[in-house]
Design an enzyme around this catalytic site. Structure first.
Site, PDB file in Angstrom:
ATOM      1  N   THR A 156      44.706  45.828  44.496  1.00 34.85           N
ATOM      2  CA  THR A 156      44.892  44.433  44.884  1.00 34.85           C
ATOM      3  C   THR A 156      46.003  43.792  44.082  1.00 34.85           C
ATOM      4  OG1 THR A 156      43.681  42.442  45.458  1.00 34.85           O
ATOM      5  CG2 THR A 156      43.339  43.282  43.255  1.00 34.85           C
ATOM      6  N   LYS A 162      39.975  37.226  48.140  1.00 35.15           N
ATOM      7  CA  LYS A 162      39.871  37.499  46.707  1.00 35.15           C
ATOM      8  C   LYS A 162      40.142  36.274  45.846  1.00 35.15           C
ATOM      9  CE  LYS A 162      41.481  42.107  47.739  1.00 35.15           C
ATOM     10  NZ  LYS A 162      42.645  42.976  47.686  1.00 35.15           N
ATOM     11  N   GLY A 165      40.594  33.879  41.116  1.00 31.70           N
ATOM     12  CA  GLY A 165      40.867  35.096  41.860  1.00 31.70           C
ATOM     13  C   GLY A 165      40.420  36.289  41.038  1.00 31.70           C
ATOM     14  N   SER A 180      46.878  45.946  40.868  1.00 34.36           N
ATOM     15  CA  SER A 180      47.879  47.009  40.940  1.00 34.36           C
ATOM     16  C   SER A 180      49.285  46.481  41.184  1.00 34.36           C
ATOM     17  CB  SER A 180      47.503  48.011  42.028  1.00 34.36           C
ATOM     18  OG  SER A 180      47.373  47.335  43.270  1.00 34.36           O
TER      19      SER A 180
END
Length: 182
Positions: free
Chosen positions: A4, A36, A47, A126
């Site tokens: 994500t 998210k 988040g 990521s």
């Protein structure tokens, strides 16, 4: 955290938190439109990157800490980080959080870290480093507001990171209603 990208950009009196919607298991995309980022009460946005159930547990705990310490995001975040690090159940949770109110943005980890950025930009997941790099490159552009910077930076991250898609969800503080439309 694989899978994500969450970005928080603070510029002027605007705060924008944006995340992609992709959920990945190994090399398979399970879902393209997960949410998210969310509001935590009336004045805080947050988040997460990591396991969804773990993140929701942490959001719930943060809400309780904000109820105990209204208007004190830093204190609530520090109390959550201490609990997260020391509680036998919580220390196994696999997530990283970003939270913000009208005055500050914070990253909270299970290691007990509560980090405030020097420049108002935080990225996790990521693709977080790609999004942060792009946002920092754009933050001083005079004609770009926080929402425009976040959109452009997230697009860059999604173009680079295979675990990040272009289905962005946004929460804001101080942005004119209607300007949030992607």
């Amino acid at each position: 955290m694989r899978g994500t990208t969450v970005l928080c950009v603070r510029k002027g009196d605007q705060v924008v938190m944006m995340a992609d919607g992709q959920v990945t298991l190994g090399s398979e995309i399970l879902k393209p439109n997960v949410r998210k980022v969310r509001r935590i009460g009336d004045n805080v946005i947050g988040g997460f990157a990591g396991a969804t159930a773990d993140a929701f547990t942490l959001f719930e705990r943060l809400e309780h800490k904000l109820d105990e310490h209204p208007g004190q995001l830093t204190r609530a975040a520090v109390e959550l980080a201490k609990l997260w690090r020391t509680d036998k159940f919580l220390r196994r949770l696999d997530a990283v959080m970003v939270v913000a109110d009208k005055t500050q943005s914070l990253q909270i980890t299970g290691n007990g870290d509560v980090l405030e950025p020097h420049d108002g930009v935080i990225g996790i997941g990521s693709g977080g480093s790609y999004a942060v790099s792009a946002a920092r490159a754009l933050i001083d552009v005079p004609d770009m507001d926080a929402l425009q910077i976040a959109k452009k930076a997230m697009k860059v991250a999604a173009d680079i990171c295979i675990y990040t898609n272009h289905n962005f969800v946004t929460e804001t503080i101080g942005v004119t209603p209607g300007a949030e439309r992607n």
